[in-house]
Design a protein around this motif. Sequence first.
Motif, mmCIF file in Angstrom:
data_model
loop_
_atom_site.group_PDB
_atom_site.id
_atom_site.type_symbol
_atom_site.label_atom_id
_atom_site.label_comp_id
_atom_site.label_asym_id
_atom_site.label_seq_id
_atom_site.Cartn_x
_atom_site.Cartn_y
_atom_site.Cartn_z
ATOM 1 N N LEU A 4 65.904 36.274 -16.628
ATOM 2 C CA LEU A 4 65.287 35.267 -15.767
ATOM 3 C C LEU A 4 64.448 34.296 -16.586
ATOM 4 O O LEU A 4 64.592 33.075 -16.461
ATOM 5 C CB LEU A 4 64.420 35.962 -14.711
ATOM 6 C CG LEU A 4 63.488 35.046 -13.894
ATOM 7 C CD1 LEU A 4 64.302 34.049 -13.084
ATOM 8 C CD2 LEU A 4 62.592 35.884 -12.985
ATOM 9 N N TRP A 5 63.594 34.822 -17.420
ATOM 10 C CA TRP A 5 62.723 33.964 -18.226
ATOM 11 C C TRP A 5 63.537 33.129 -19.212
ATOM 12 O O TRP A 5 63.201 31.970 -19.472
ATOM 13 C CB TRP A 5 61.697 34.806 -18.971
ATOM 14 C CG TRP A 5 60.712 35.481 -18.060
ATOM 15 C CD1 TRP A 5 60.510 36.820 -17.917
ATOM 16 C CD2 TRP A 5 59.824 34.834 -17.139
ATOM 17 N NE1 TRP A 5 59.549 37.059 -16.973
ATOM 18 C CE2 TRP A 5 59.105 35.863 -16.477
ATOM 19 C CE3 TRP A 5 59.571 33.507 -16.801
ATOM 20 C CZ2 TRP A 5 58.161 35.596 -15.502
ATOM 21 C CZ3 TRP A 5 58.620 33.243 -15.824
ATOM 22 C CH2 TRP A 5 57.923 34.273 -15.196
ATOM 23 N N ASP A 7 66.652 32.008 -18.738
ATOM 24 C CA ASP A 7 67.297 30.935 -17.990
ATOM 25 C C ASP A 7 66.294 29.855 -17.597
ATOM 26 O O ASP A 7 66.588 28.659 -17.679
ATOM 27 C CB ASP A 7 67.977 31.496 -16.735
ATOM 28 C CG ASP A 7 69.202 32.331 -17.078
ATOM 29 O OD1 ASP A 7 69.727 32.181 -18.201
ATOM 30 O OD2 ASP A 7 69.647 33.131 -16.227
ATOM 31 N N LEU A 8 65.104 30.278 -17.167
ATOM 32 C CA LEU A 8 64.070 29.306 -16.808
ATOM 33 C C LEU A 8 63.633 28.493 -18.028
ATOM 34 O O LEU A 8 63.454 27.275 -17.943
ATOM 35 C CB LEU A 8 62.868 30.021 -16.195
ATOM 36 C CG LEU A 8 63.009 30.492 -14.749
ATOM 37 C CD1 LEU A 8 61.798 31.319 -14.346
ATOM 38 C CD2 LEU A 8 63.167 29.293 -13.812
ATOM 39 N N ARG A 9 63.461 29.169 -19.146
ATOM 40 C CA ARG A 9 63.043 28.485 -20.376
ATOM 41 C C ARG A 9 64.085 27.460 -20.801
ATOM 42 O O ARG A 9 63.747 26.327 -21.153
ATOM 43 C CB ARG A 9 62.818 29.514 -21.481
ATOM 44 C CG ARG A 9 62.292 28.888 -22.785
ATOM 45 C CD ARG A 9 62.207 29.906 -23.904
ATOM 46 N NE ARG A 9 63.528 30.379 -24.305
ATOM 47 C CZ ARG A 9 63.927 31.629 -24.176
ATOM 48 N NH1 ARG A 9 63.135 32.546 -23.650
ATOM 49 N NH2 ARG A 9 65.141 31.985 -24.568
ATOM 50 N N HIS A 11 66.301 25.988 -18.939
ATOM 51 C CA HIS A 11 66.351 24.885 -17.978
ATOM 52 C C HIS A 11 65.177 23.938 -18.190
ATOM 53 O O HIS A 11 65.351 22.709 -18.224
ATOM 54 C CB HIS A 11 66.330 25.428 -16.545
ATOM 55 C CG HIS A 11 66.366 24.355 -15.499
ATOM 56 N ND1 HIS A 11 67.529 23.734 -15.106
ATOM 57 C CD2 HIS A 11 65.375 23.763 -14.779
ATOM 58 C CE1 HIS A 11 67.268 22.831 -14.184
ATOM 59 N NE2 HIS A 11 65.960 22.831 -13.966
ATOM 60 N N LEU A 12 63.989 24.487 -18.326
ATOM 61 C CA LEU A 12 62.800 23.659 -18.495
ATOM 62 C C LEU A 12 62.835 22.880 -19.806
ATOM 63 O O LEU A 12 62.316 21.754 -19.884
ATOM 64 C CB LEU A 12 61.541 24.531 -18.437
ATOM 65 C CG LEU A 12 61.208 25.116 -17.062
ATOM 66 C CD1 LEU A 12 60.086 26.133 -17.169
ATOM 67 C CD2 LEU A 12 60.821 24.011 -16.082
ATOM 68 N N ASN A 244 71.254 19.275 -15.144
ATOM 69 C CA ASN A 244 70.109 20.057 -14.688
ATOM 70 C C ASN A 244 69.296 19.341 -13.616
ATOM 71 O O ASN A 244 68.525 19.971 -12.889
ATOM 72 C CB ASN A 244 69.199 20.395 -15.870
ATOM 73 C CG ASN A 244 69.825 21.421 -16.793
ATOM 74 O OD1 ASN A 244 70.774 22.100 -16.427
ATOM 75 N ND2 ASN A 244 69.312 21.526 -18.010
ATOM 76 N N TYR A 274 63.679 26.591 -6.111
ATOM 77 C CA TYR A 274 63.780 26.209 -7.520
ATOM 78 C C TYR A 274 64.344 27.368 -8.347
ATOM 79 O O TYR A 274 65.264 27.172 -9.161
ATOM 80 C CB TYR A 274 62.402 25.820 -8.052
ATOM 81 C CG TYR A 274 62.427 25.326 -9.486
ATOM 82 C CD1 TYR A 274 62.756 24.005 -9.777
ATOM 83 C CD2 TYR A 274 62.130 26.182 -10.540
ATOM 84 C CE1 TYR A 274 62.786 23.550 -11.085
ATOM 85 C CE2 TYR A 274 62.158 25.741 -11.851
ATOM 86 C CZ TYR A 274 62.484 24.422 -12.116
ATOM 87 O OH TYR A 274 62.524 23.978 -13.418
ATOM 88 N N LEU A 275 63.820 28.556 -8.123
ATOM 89 C CA LEU A 275 64.283 29.722 -8.876
ATOM 90 C C LEU A 275 65.763 29.997 -8.605
ATOM 91 O O LEU A 275 66.555 30.195 -9.540
ATOM 92 C CB LEU A 275 63.447 30.943 -8.503
ATOM 93 C CG LEU A 275 63.795 32.258 -9.201
ATOM 94 C CD1 LEU A 275 63.608 32.133 -10.704
ATOM 95 C CD2 LEU A 275 62.935 33.385 -8.652
ATOM 96 N N VAL A 278 68.000 27.280 -10.277
ATOM 97 C CA VAL A 278 68.158 27.454 -11.727
ATOM 98 C C VAL A 278 69.115 28.604 -12.025
ATOM 99 O O VAL A 278 69.998 28.494 -12.890
ATOM 100 C CB VAL A 278 66.792 27.712 -12.394
ATOM 101 C CG1 VAL A 278 66.969 28.109 -13.856
ATOM 102 C CG2 VAL A 278 65.914 26.469 -12.287
ATOM 103 N N SER A 282 72.809 28.630 -13.813
ATOM 104 C CA SER A 282 73.070 29.446 -14.993
ATOM 105 C C SER A 282 74.268 30.373 -14.795
ATOM 106 O O SER A 282 75.121 30.504 -15.670
ATOM 107 C CB SER A 282 71.835 30.276 -15.344
ATOM 108 O OG SER A 282 72.115 31.230 -16.333
#
Length: 308
Positions: A4-5, A7-9, A11-12, A244, A274-275, A278, A282
């Motif tokens: 999770l972290w 994929d978030l990283r 994306h951000l 994105n 949002y979660l 993303v 992914s």
Amino acid sequence: MKALWRDLRDHLRTDFRPDLYIATALWAALLLAVNYYFDFEDRYIDAHQGKPVWPVLYFCLYATAYYISVWLWTYFHNRPDIWRNREFWLRSGTALICYSIYAGFYAHSNWSRQLFDGQVYVFAYYCLHNLQSVLTIVLPLYLFYTFADPYRSNFYGIAPKRKGLVLYASLLALMIPLITLASFQPDFLQSYPTYHDTNANEFFGVPEWITALVYELCYGWDFVPTELLFRGFLVIGLSRVLGNGAVLPMVVWYCCIHFGRPLGEAISSLFGGYLLGVLALSTRSIWGGLLIHIGIAWGMEIAAFLQR
């Protein structure tokens, strides 16, 4: 949780700009403030329930929320070319028309009166209300996918994939204590359970738990087209145009469809949307979102049943 972290990283790293995210948050906050201060949806849109203008008003609300969010993204990422992209208008317009018709659909009211001569009107109304998305969302998106989408693959994430399912299950487990806490709030119990006691079980000669189960299955189904449109069509599908950038505008519009729910639920939909957006981008799948969405929905139903 590491996936999770990660994929978030990732994306951000490509999408995040402080000015863009602050501007989008302010835009979402303005929409929330206007709706809940003036009771905008209930007083000015739902006042036209059953009239031909009803879905038109929903279209105006959703299009305003979505396209201004897209404009913010294109402005801060310097992508004015998006507005000249025919595919962007075709896909976003299709999504807006489908969901606006869904939100303003009222034919199921007449169908419920005709079914069994109206003797189970309330039960039929709530079940058909949740099933009408087959006609208003799923069928139009399938026709678009079949005849208008040159990139046909996986029907916007509907094919099952194992990637991320353990993560989604973990996230769902984390929601259980939050749902339990929320079930003690008065505004929660005003909205849940969505099942209402009717005479349907007496009419069909069955225990009430059977009619409640039928309703809950119809209620759970309604989240399938929601995930298909918002995470599948608007994120996975539109990522071919926006990359994105497909996530943030979807999130703001997704928040707007919760305007009839408690304020806390509408605000939390921003973070949840949002979660899930993303992660759908992914994994290229909406199955994890379905697991969380339906799990939370049924979890809130069960919690409210237990409280009552």
